[in-house]
Design an enzyme around this catalytic site. Structure first.
Site, PDB file in Angstrom:
ATOM      1  N   GLY A  10     -11.697   4.340  -2.764  1.00 24.60           N
ATOM      2  CA  GLY A  10     -10.638   4.606  -3.746  1.00 24.60           C
ATOM      3  C   GLY A  10     -10.441   3.434  -4.688  1.00 24.60           C
ATOM      4  N   SER A  12     -11.126   3.036  -8.026  1.00 28.92           N
ATOM      5  CA  SER A  12     -11.109   3.129  -9.494  1.00 28.92           C
ATOM      6  C   SER A  12      -9.725   2.986 -10.111  1.00 28.92           C
ATOM      7  CB  SER A  12     -11.743   4.452  -9.940  1.00 28.92           C
ATOM      8  OG  SER A  12     -11.035   5.520  -9.372  1.00 28.92           O
ATOM      9  N   ASN A  85      -9.099   1.700   1.421  1.00 27.07           N
ATOM     10  CA  ASN A  85      -7.940   1.740   0.533  1.00 27.07           C
ATOM     11  C   ASN A  85      -7.562   3.159   0.104  1.00 27.07           C
ATOM     12  OD1 ASN A  85      -6.128   0.609  -1.758  1.00 27.07           O
ATOM     13  ND2 ASN A  85      -7.662   1.829  -2.850  1.00 27.07           N
ATOM     14  N   SER A 138       0.811   0.341   5.153  1.00 24.44           N
ATOM     15  CA  SER A 138       2.036   0.571   4.367  1.00 24.44           C
ATOM     16  C   SER A 138       3.218   0.160   5.239  1.00 24.44           C
ATOM     17  CB  SER A 138       2.104   2.059   4.027  1.00 24.44           C
ATOM     18  OG  SER A 138       3.431   2.499   3.851  1.00 24.44           O
ATOM     19  N   TYR A 151       2.404  11.253   5.423  1.00 28.46           N
ATOM     20  CA  TYR A 151       1.904   9.926   5.025  1.00 28.46           C
ATOM     21  C   TYR A 151       2.191   8.891   6.130  1.00 28.46           C
ATOM     22  CZ  TYR A 151       1.438   5.810   1.944  1.00 28.46           C
ATOM     23  OH  TYR A 151       1.072   4.609   1.366  1.00 28.46           O
ATOM     24  N   ALA A 153       2.656   9.449   9.309  1.00 25.09           N
ATOM     25  CA  ALA A 153       1.797   9.715  10.466  1.00 25.09           C
ATOM     26  C   ALA A 153       0.403   9.139  10.225  1.00 25.09           C
ATOM     27  CB  ALA A 153       1.717  11.218  10.730  1.00 25.09           C
ATOM     28  N   LYS A 155      -0.401   6.576   8.251  1.00 28.29           N
ATOM     29  CA  LYS A 155      -0.392   5.102   8.227  1.00 28.29           C
ATOM     30  C   LYS A 155      -0.115   4.521   9.618  1.00 28.29           C
ATOM     31  CE  LYS A 155      -1.340   4.497   3.825  1.00 28.29           C
ATOM     32  NZ  LYS A 155      -2.539   3.805   3.346  1.00 28.29           N
ATOM     33  N   ILE A 184       4.343  -1.814  -4.596  1.00 27.64           N
ATOM     34  CA  ILE A 184       3.358  -2.421  -5.496  1.00 27.64           C
ATOM     35  C   ILE A 184       3.331  -1.618  -6.795  1.00 27.64           C
ATOM     36  CG2 ILE A 184       0.930  -3.082  -5.777  1.00 27.64           C
ATOM     37  CD1 ILE A 184       2.320  -4.497  -3.389  1.00 27.64           C
TER      38      ILE A 184
HETATM   39  P1  NDP Z   1      -3.735   5.244  -6.388  1.00 21.67           P
HETATM   40  O1  NDP Z   1      -3.395   6.704  -6.416  1.00 21.67           O
HETATM   41  O2  NDP Z   1      -3.843   4.517  -7.674  1.00 21.67           O
HETATM   42  O3  NDP Z   1      -5.078   4.996  -5.574  1.00 21.67           O
HETATM   43  C1  NDP Z   1      -5.514   5.839  -4.564  1.00 21.67           C
HETATM   44  C2  NDP Z   1      -6.998   5.916  -4.617  1.00 21.67           C
HETATM   45  O4  NDP Z   1      -7.460   6.746  -3.553  1.00 21.67           O
HETATM   46  C3  NDP Z   1      -7.495   6.533  -5.925  1.00 21.67           C
HETATM   47  O5  NDP Z   1      -8.422   5.681  -6.530  1.00 21.67           O
HETATM   48  C4  NDP Z   1      -8.155   7.842  -5.482  1.00 21.67           C
HETATM   49  O6  NDP Z   1      -9.364   8.131  -6.187  1.00 21.67           O
HETATM   50  C5  NDP Z   1      -8.517   7.547  -4.048  1.00 21.67           C
HETATM   51  N1  NDP Z   1      -8.631   8.804  -3.314  1.00 21.67           N
HETATM   52  C6  NDP Z   1      -7.742   9.803  -3.185  1.00 21.67           C
HETATM   53  N2  NDP Z   1      -8.259  10.805  -2.460  1.00 21.67           N
HETATM   54  C7  NDP Z   1      -9.520  10.432  -2.120  1.00 21.67           C
HETATM   55  C8  NDP Z   1     -10.564  11.027  -1.376  1.00 21.67           C
HETATM   56  N3  NDP Z   1     -10.435  12.246  -0.802  1.00 21.67           N
HETATM   57  N4  NDP Z   1     -11.714  10.352  -1.252  1.00 21.67           N
HETATM   58  C9  NDP Z   1     -11.878   9.125  -1.805  1.00 21.67           C
HETATM   59  N5  NDP Z   1     -10.925   8.503  -2.529  1.00 21.67           N
HETATM   60  C10 NDP Z   1      -9.758   9.161  -2.677  1.00 21.67           C
HETATM   61  O7  NDP Z   1      -2.597   4.598  -5.470  1.00 21.67           O
HETATM   62  P2  NDP Z   1      -2.317   3.085  -5.003  1.00 21.67           P
HETATM   63  O8  NDP Z   1      -3.242   2.141  -5.649  1.00 21.67           O
HETATM   64  O9  NDP Z   1      -0.864   2.886  -5.154  1.00 21.67           O
HETATM   65  O10 NDP Z   1      -2.629   3.177  -3.444  1.00 21.67           O
HETATM   66  C11 NDP Z   1      -3.791   2.619  -2.849  1.00 21.67           C
HETATM   67  C12 NDP Z   1      -3.570   2.457  -1.355  1.00 21.67           C
HETATM   68  O11 NDP Z   1      -2.469   1.578  -1.129  1.00 21.67           O
HETATM   69  C13 NDP Z   1      -3.237   3.762  -0.626  1.00 21.67           C
HETATM   70  O12 NDP Z   1      -3.849   3.757   0.646  1.00 21.67           O
HETATM   71  C14 NDP Z   1      -1.732   3.690  -0.477  1.00 21.67           C
HETATM   72  O13 NDP Z   1      -1.276   4.434   0.611  1.00 21.67           O
HETATM   73  C15 NDP Z   1      -1.548   2.181  -0.256  1.00 21.67           C
HETATM   74  N6  NDP Z   1      -0.210   1.709  -0.531  1.00 21.67           N
HETATM   75  C16 NDP Z   1       0.249   1.617  -1.827  1.00 21.67           C
HETATM   76  C17 NDP Z   1       1.520   1.123  -2.067  1.00 21.67           C
HETATM   77  C18 NDP Z   1       2.065   0.992  -3.447  1.00 21.67           C
HETATM   78  O14 NDP Z   1       3.250   0.635  -3.585  1.00 21.67           O
HETATM   79  N7  NDP Z   1       1.280   1.217  -4.508  1.00 21.67           N
HETATM   80  C19 NDP Z   1       2.407   0.704  -0.973  1.00 21.67           C
HETATM   81  C20 NDP Z   1       1.810   0.834   0.333  1.00 21.67           C
HETATM   82  C21 NDP Z   1       0.563   1.299   0.528  1.00 21.67           C
HETATM   83  P3  NDP Z   1      -9.455   9.319  -7.270  1.00 21.67           P
HETATM   84  O15 NDP Z   1      -8.360   9.013  -8.273  1.00 21.67           O
HETATM   85  O16 NDP Z   1     -10.818   9.206  -7.803  1.00 21.67           O
HETATM   86  O17 NDP Z   1      -9.175  10.595  -6.511  1.00 21.67           O
END
Ligand code: NDP
Length: 252
Positions: A10, A12, A85, A138, A151, A153, A155, A184
């Site tokens: 993930g 991008s 991620n 998280s 979510y 469950a 994490k 974040i």
């Molecule tokens: P984003 O939505 O920006 O990033 C999530 C990424 O996961 C995207 O790039 C998406 O790719 C990818 N993704 C989703 N589904 C799939 C799949 N089936 N296969 C492969 N990739 C997938 O969110 P964040 O950057 O905020 O979150 C990133 C991580 O950080 C997550 O695990 C989130 O739970 C965790 N997190 C974030 C927090 C925050 O405050 N931002 C706080 C705590 C944890 P695509 O767009 O190509 O589908």
């Protein structure tokens, strides 16, 4: 540092994008996966010298196995670092939560972490790479957040998966840890709620929300030799917010 290789799931958008940049700046050759954001993946691939994008659904076992094999070929060897991620979130009261949404979140977040850990762990073991795996957790690893049953469950599962993987992969010299971010600032969280950043900053002892760069530092630490005796741990990267006890508003 001798060149190392990393794969970020993930990668991008959001935190993943920040991780790809930070790892590249730290000297890693980086591959990252994406699912739907093809344009963002291509843009990042063009921006970061040597970075390689791979479309891969984190929850699909065949795609994950094929992706890890392709990444090793493209980077010239098995990655030293996997960052799990990729993650999605839905919002619903528990009593209204659709079973399909529960399954989708668990499939991407928890099964995705498992499948990528298994693929990377097997490859590291077979190649004799004493690598590192960092899972992105998280506050939901340990606290109950309303409307996030699926979510939370996933994490909470990642927290336990981190520990079991650390036990089983330790004998192969592979360390597994978890970085659990607080609030974040990403495009996703900006859309999550009006005033997201200000509201979370007010709750956070350090007085602000975090950035993807704030998450990258601890990931680099876990991946580095400075953490060579550290495994099975979760580090909260949250400005202190998840250490804050609820406290009634009375004069002492
Ligand atoms: P984003 O939505 O920006 O990033 C999530 C990424 O996961 C995207 O790039 C998406 O790719 C990818 N993704 C989703 N589904 C799939 C799949 N089936 N296969 C492969 N990739 C997938 O969110 P964040 O950057 O905020 O979150 C990133 C991580 O950080 C997550 O695990 C989130 O739970 C965790 N997190 C974030 C927090 C925050 O405050 N931002 C706080 C705590 C944890 P695509 O767009 O190509 O589908």
């Amino acid at each position: 540092m001798t060149e190392k290789r990393a794969i970020v799931t993930g990668g991008s958008t959001g935190i993943g994008r920040g991780l790809v940049k930070a790892l590249s700046d730290a000297g890693y050759r980086v591959a990252f996966t994406y699912h739907a954001s093809t344009e963002a993946a291509e843009t990042l691939e063009a921006e970061i010298t040597g970075a390689r994008a791979f479309q891969c659904d984190a929850g699909d076992a065949d795609q994950v196995a094929a992706c890890h094999a392709s990444v090793a070929k493209a980077l010239g060897g098995v990655p030293d670092l996997l960052v799990n991620n990729a993650g999605i979130q839905t919002w619903s009261p528990l009593l209204d939560l659709a079973a399909e949404d529960f399954d989708r979140v668990i499939r991407t977040n928890l099964r995705g972490c498992f499948l990528n850990t298994q693929a990377a762990g097997r490859a590291m073991r077979d190649a004799g790479v004493a690598g590192s795996i960092v899972n992105i957790g998280s506050g939901c690893n340990k606290l109950g957040f309303p409307r996030l049953a699926d979510y939370a469950a996933s994490k909470g599962g990642i927290e336990q998966l981190t520990k079991v993987a650390a036990m089983e992969l330790g004998p192969h010299g592979i360390r597994v840890n978890c970085v659990a971010p607080g609030a974040i600032a990403t495009d996703r969280t900006a859309e999550e709620a009006d005033g997201y950043a200000d509201k979370w900053a007010a709750l956070t002892p350090l007085g602000r929300v975090g950035t993807p760069e704030d998450v990258a530092g601890p990931v680099l630490f876990f991946a580095s030799d400075a953490a060579q005796f550290v495994t099975g741990q979760t580090l909260y990267v949250d400005g202190g917010v998840f250490s804050r006890a609820p406290w009634p508003d009375y004069d002492l």
